[in-house]
Scaffold this motif. Structure first.
Motif, PDB file in Angstrom:
ATOM      1  N   LEU A 314       0.813  -1.344  -0.039  1.00 43.30           N
ATOM      2  CA  LEU A 314       0.084   0.017   0.134  1.00 43.30           C
ATOM      3  C   LEU A 314       0.736   1.222  -0.017  1.00 43.30           C
ATOM      4  N   LYS A 315       0.650   2.063  -0.992  1.00 41.81           N
ATOM      5  CA  LYS A 315       1.293   3.464  -0.989  1.00 41.81           C
ATOM      6  C   LYS A 315       0.415   4.686  -0.619  1.00 41.81           C
ATOM      7  N   LEU A 316       0.646   5.133   0.629  1.00 42.16           N
ATOM      8  CA  LEU A 316      -0.341   6.279   0.906  1.00 42.16           C
ATOM      9  C   LEU A 316       0.537   7.502   0.248  1.00 42.16           C
ATOM     10  N   ASN A 317      -0.347   8.095  -0.603  1.00 43.08           N
ATOM     11  CA  ASN A 317       0.282   9.130  -1.420  1.00 43.08           C
ATOM     12  C   ASN A 317      -0.413  10.530  -1.035  1.00 43.08           C
ATOM     13  N   VAL A 318       0.201  11.291  -0.241  1.00 41.98           N
ATOM     14  CA  VAL A 318      -0.342  12.670   0.179  1.00 41.98           C
ATOM     15  C   VAL A 318      -0.320  13.552  -0.979  1.00 41.98           C
ATOM     16  N   VAL A 319      -1.335  13.920  -1.638  1.00 42.06           N
ATOM     17  CA  VAL A 319      -1.167  14.741  -2.976  1.00 42.06           C
ATOM     18  C   VAL A 319      -1.616  16.180  -2.409  1.00 42.06           C
ATOM     19  N   GLY A 320      -2.257  16.412  -1.412  1.00 42.04           N
ATOM     20  CA  GLY A 320      -2.579  17.794  -0.946  1.00 42.04           C
ATOM     21  C   GLY A 320      -2.629  17.962   0.340  1.00 42.04           C
ATOM     22  N   ILE A 321      -2.002  19.149   1.006  1.00 40.93           N
ATOM     23  CA  ILE A 321      -1.939  19.664   2.432  1.00 40.93           C
ATOM     24  C   ILE A 321      -2.542  21.092   2.233  1.00 40.93           C
ATOM     25  N   ALA A 322      -3.257  21.353   3.545  1.00 40.87           N
ATOM     26  CA  ALA A 322      -3.688  22.815   3.368  1.00 40.87           C
ATOM     27  C   ALA A 322      -3.558  23.388   4.960  1.00 40.87           C
ATOM     28  N   ASN A 323      -3.534  24.540   5.256  1.00 38.60           N
ATOM     29  CA  ASN A 323      -4.015  25.211   6.477  1.00 38.60           C
ATOM     30  C   ASN A 323      -5.208  26.096   5.953  1.00 38.60           C
ATOM     31  N   SER A 324      -5.406  26.908   7.323  1.00 41.31           N
ATOM     32  CA  SER A 324      -6.396  28.056   6.958  1.00 41.31           C
ATOM     33  C   SER A 324      -5.849  28.977   5.863  1.00 41.31           C
ATOM     34  N   SER A 325      -4.452  29.295   5.518  1.00 40.54           N
ATOM     35  CA  SER A 325      -3.736  30.165   4.894  1.00 40.54           C
ATOM     36  C   SER A 325      -3.220  29.741   3.498  1.00 40.54           C
ATOM     37  N   PHE A 326      -2.741  28.539   3.557  1.00 39.14           N
ATOM     38  CA  PHE A 326      -2.109  28.058   2.264  1.00 39.14           C
ATOM     39  C   PHE A 326      -2.458  26.638   1.766  1.00 39.14           C
ATOM     40  N   ALA A 327      -2.184  26.315   0.602  1.00 35.61           N
ATOM     41  CA  ALA A 327      -2.339  24.987   0.208  1.00 35.61           C
ATOM     42  C   ALA A 327      -1.555  24.491  -0.843  1.00 35.61           C
ATOM     43  N   MET A 328      -1.038  23.437  -0.925  1.00 41.17           N
ATOM     44  CA  MET A 328      -0.175  22.709  -1.950  1.00 41.17           C
ATOM     45  C   MET A 328      -0.488  21.575  -2.307  1.00 41.17           C
ATOM     46  N   PHE A 329      -0.401  21.208  -3.864  1.00 34.78           N
ATOM     47  CA  PHE A 329      -0.770  20.112  -4.347  1.00 34.78           C
ATOM     48  C   PHE A 329       0.059  19.396  -5.225  1.00 34.78           C
ATOM     49  N   ARG A 330       0.448  18.154  -5.372  1.00 32.14           N
ATOM     50  CA  ARG A 330       1.387  17.594  -6.405  1.00 32.14           C
ATOM     51  C   ARG A 330       0.722  16.169  -6.489  1.00 32.14           C
ATOM     52  N   ARG A 331       0.382  15.888  -7.704  1.00 29.06           N
ATOM     53  CA  ARG A 331      -0.080  14.402  -8.234  1.00 29.06           C
ATOM     54  C   ARG A 331       0.759  13.447  -7.679  1.00 29.06           C
ATOM     55  N   GLU A 332       2.165  13.482  -7.912  1.00 28.81           N
ATOM     56  CA  GLU A 332       3.073  12.609  -7.629  1.00 28.81           C
ATOM     57  C   GLU A 332       3.296  12.333  -6.232  1.00 28.81           C
ATOM     58  N   GLY A 333       2.797  13.202  -5.318  1.00 27.21           N
ATOM     59  CA  GLY A 333       2.959  13.007  -3.917  1.00 27.21           C
ATOM     60  C   GLY A 333       3.933  14.240  -3.504  1.00 27.21           C
ATOM     61  N   LEU A 334       3.654  14.507  -2.159  1.00 26.65           N
ATOM     62  CA  LEU A 334       4.571  15.467  -1.527  1.00 26.65           C
ATOM     63  C   LEU A 334       5.402  15.030  -0.321  1.00 26.65           C
ATOM     64  N   ASP A 335       6.554  15.644  -0.288  1.00 28.87           N
ATOM     65  CA  ASP A 335       7.499  15.529   0.687  1.00 28.87           C
ATOM     66  C   ASP A 335       7.023  15.748   1.992  1.00 28.87           C
ATOM     67  N   LEU A 336       6.989  14.677   2.991  1.00 33.84           N
ATOM     68  CA  LEU A 336       6.269  14.884   4.215  1.00 33.84           C
ATOM     69  C   LEU A 336       7.313  15.425   5.289  1.00 33.84           C
ATOM     70  N   SER A 337       8.795  15.322   4.832  1.00 36.88           N
ATOM     71  CA  SER A 337       9.603  15.579   5.915  1.00 36.88           C
ATOM     72  C   SER A 337       9.866  16.992   6.071  1.00 36.88           C
ATOM     73  N   ASN A 338       9.418  17.708   5.098  1.00 34.67           N
ATOM     74  CA  ASN A 338       9.910  19.276   5.097  1.00 34.67           C
ATOM     75  C   ASN A 338       8.426  20.092   4.719  1.00 34.67           C
ATOM     76  N   TYR A 339       7.042  19.513   4.810  1.00 33.05           N
ATOM     77  CA  TYR A 339       6.205  20.104   4.376  1.00 33.05           C
ATOM     78  C   TYR A 339       5.697  21.538   4.880  1.00 33.05           C
ATOM     79  N   ARG A 340       6.044  21.668   6.124  1.00 33.49           N
ATOM     80  CA  ARG A 340       5.595  23.239   6.487  1.00 33.49           C
ATOM     81  C   ARG A 340       6.468  24.254   5.916  1.00 33.49           C
ATOM     82  N   VAL A 341       7.612  24.075   5.611  1.00 29.71           N
ATOM     83  CA  VAL A 341       8.544  25.074   5.193  1.00 29.71           C
ATOM     84  C   VAL A 341       7.914  25.217   3.687  1.00 29.71           C
ATOM     85  N   GLU A 342       7.622  23.842   3.019  1.00 30.20           N
ATOM     86  CA  GLU A 342       7.424  23.958   1.490  1.00 30.20           C
ATOM     87  C   GLU A 342       6.035  24.603   1.218  1.00 30.20           C
ATOM     88  N   LEU A 343       4.939  24.369   2.323  1.00 26.54           N
ATOM     89  CA  LEU A 343       3.864  25.191   2.295  1.00 26.54           C
ATOM     90  C   LEU A 343       3.827  26.492   2.373  1.00 26.54           C
TER      91      LEU A 343
END
Length: 632
Positions: A314-343
């Protein structure tokens, strides 16, 4: 021997054989010489399970039968010129496809008998993203011999190739697939051919539905294997993909179907994933809310990703992350190790509408929307997500505790669309309370009574109150420890417990609104009026009364619990005194406890007890809901 260049037999002019001429020449020579094999060197590694430009996990098929290769060639896979296969097939000469630019690659071998990889019913997926569907229909066609003959005769005379035919057994309609470029001419000649019948109303005016795509799944292992078509169309349906037309021959080596062009990528991905052509089953996650629960969930997913791929496929692919101010999307999956900085650095400005529109626009397969907020606007998105075949996992209690009709509609839409609406963490954080109630009811039991301590915050407060810690100080401690809401009056009002009890009552089969719950509160109503600062200034005036009552309870060896109760369809919440014999007496810290009295568990109620608050356990409960959607 020149394979592509030739001469005209009549005039002697130098010409060429057109596309695939070299392949075809080689096949004819191989057959004439009874060669032991035919090698075709080209610019790809061989036949792929699907178009690698669409599916990144597509891989080379090492073996194909002549029939499978022909089906894939005829349907968009341009690895080999289709007529090449016949001369060598006739002589049972294997064909080896190799890449000139990557000679180390294994390639694909095409032969009469191939091994049958365990569990893989289909070998590959091919598609044509250039389809128009033309339907000739009318009651005047029923039982009339020669209608199809006339359709195909007039199309053949006009040089129009038909690559798909679908006809209802009632004979009142025949649908044919042609290239978009041929659609207008096909309609024109068919309307001329059936002008008389159209004038008499026996057949409708012929027109084309354009900008469609045709997909074919191919594999000889599909022969006599029950359930392939059912799995195919069920998988497409659960992902919100509408099949416009379909066709399958009795040979059972090819199932073809037509979808809208915008659904092609999604169709290919979901089939590739569902029929184990992909190395992993993929679940695409959109996570909204990265507070304590959302952040903990993302970290848990990050830590488990490799293990789930290796042990569960099973591959859990996080393709979208959002808070109240910003959102980011990536079809091939986001890097979860540094997502806050990237967001913060690369994210787009966000709002519930922007997030909704981006998720729908991505139209990605096997999607799950995960709500880790407490936002009513975000909860309002659930219905449309479910209608677009996106499962919803909610830590947010607002939707499940909203008006009963809205709650029922969300459940019905999810069931109708074949997706999931899960909210286990709405009550008891990670404790399996809602799932247990559902299991009891689904197995024929009936919930007669629910008694529960459902507020970790209030349980913490009443466990902390002592001679040294007054009521107001205990509230302050709960806020500092992160157990209470920023405005603790929300917890003290019992509103959170009421919501939870309403959810449990509904899951137990009762029609319950928040207004139906009887409230016996321990803080006078005037303390909830005014600002939060006003509350903190006044709350200490309650300390003396609480301390007097606490001393009395202590002398009687009793304890306070804020109890939610549902019995005979009547619901109430309030402060209750319990003695040492009561199951609630020893409940520590912020723990929750629930007693379920049912027709089966009548004399000795079922008890569920454990951590009922905290980001880690709540995130783990959300994670468990996600895993139940993955069904691993």
């Amino acid at each position: 021997v020149p394979g592509f260049i030739s001469s005209d037999k009549v005039t002697g002019d130098v010409t060429n054989l057109g596309r695939g001429g070299s392949d075809y020449t080689a096949a004819i020579i191989a057959a004439a010489l009874d060669a032991s094999g035919l090698e075709i060197w080209t610019d790809v590694d061989g036949f792929m399970t699907a178009d690698p430009r669409v599916i990144s996990t597509a891989y080379t098929i090492t073996e194909l039968s002549y029939v499978e290769a022909t089906e894939l060639c005829n349907f968009g896979a341009k690895v080999v010129y289709p007529p090449t296969i016949y001369p060598v097939c006739h002589k049972n000469i294997p064909i080896l496809i190799k890449n000139t630019f990557n000679p180390e690659a294994v390639g694909t071998i095409i032969k009469q008998q191939v091994s049958s990889p365990l569990g893989k019913a289909i070998k590959g997926i091919s598609s044509i993203n250039d389809t128009s569907l033309i339907t000739v229909q009318g009651l005047g066609m029923v039982g009339v011999i020669g209608v199809n003959y006339r359709i195909f005769k007039v199309l053949a005379k006009s040089g129009i190739s038909v690559f798909l035919v679908s006809q209802a057994s009632s004979e009142n309609s025949t649908s044919i697939g042609v290239r978009n470029a041929d659609a207008d001419l096909a309609c024109e000649v068919l309307n001329e051919e059936f002008a008389k019948e159209i004038e008499m109303g026996e057949i409708g005016h012929v027109c084309a539905e354009k900008d469609l795509a045709t997909v074919a799944i191919v594999g000889e292992n599909m022969k006599h294997t029950p359930g392939i078509a059912g799995k195919l169309f069920g998988t497409l349906g659960r992902n919100g993909i509408n099949v416009i037309a379909c066709a399958q021959g009795a040979s059972e080596t090819n199932i073809s179907f037509v979808v809208e062009s915008k659904s092609l990528r999604k169709s290919l991905n979901v089939i590739h994933d569902s029929f184990f052509l992909s190395e992993y089953q993929v679940l695409n996650l959109f996570i909204c809310g990265i507070g304590t629960v959302g952040d903990s969930l993302i970290e848990q997913i990050r830590c488990q990703q490799q293990k789930l791929m290796q042990e569960n496929g099973l591959k859990l692919n996080v393709v979208g992350i959002a808070n109240s101010s910003f959102a980011m999307f990536r079809r091939e999956g986001l890097d979860l190790s540094n997502y806050r900085v990237e967001l913060k650095e690369k994210g787009i400005k966000n709002s519930p509408k922007i997030f909704h529109d981006e998720v729908i626009k991505m139209n990605i397969f096997n999607s799950v929307f995960v709500d880790c907020t407490a936002n009513a606007e975000v909860a309002a998105l659930y219905k449309d997500f479910l209608q677009h075949n996106i499962s919803v996992v909610a830590a947010n209690k607002i939707a499940a505790s909203s008006k009963y009709d809205n709650y029922r509609e969300l459940k019905q839409v999810a069931r109708h669309r074949g997706v999931k609406f899960l909210f286990e963490t709405n009550v008891g954080a990670g404790l399996p309370i809602i799932n247990t109630i559902n299991d009891l009811i689904n197995s024929g039991d009936k919930i007669l009574k629910i008694e529960a301590v459902l507020s970790g915050t209030l349980n913490y407060i009443f466990n902390k109150i002592s001679a040294d810690i007054p009521f107001s100080k205990a509230i302050q401690m709960a806020k500092e420890e992160g157990y209470s809401e920023p405005d603790p009056r929300i917890d003290l009002s019992g509103k959170d417990v009421i919501r939870k009890l309403v959810i449990l009552g509904r899951e137990a089969g009762y029609r319950l609104e928040q207004e139906d719950v009887e409230k016996h509160l321990f803080v006078p109503a005037e303390y909830f009026e005014g600002s939060l600062d006003d509350f903190w200034k006044r709350v200490s005036t309650l300390d003396a009364n609480f301390e007097a009552q606490r001393k009395l309870l202590e002398s009687e060896k009793k304890h306070w619990c804020f109890v939610a109760r549902l019995e005979n369809g009547k619901a109430s919440v309030g402060l209750q005194e319990v003695d040492a014999s009561h199951p609630f007496y020893g409940l520590e810290g912020s723990n929750n406890i629930i007693l379920l009295t049912t027709e089966r568990y009548k004399e000795y109620p079922m008890m569920i007890r454990g951590y009922g608050a905290g980001a880690g356990v709540t995130a783990a409960g959300v994670f468990a809901d996600i895993m139940s959607i993955a069904n691993v």
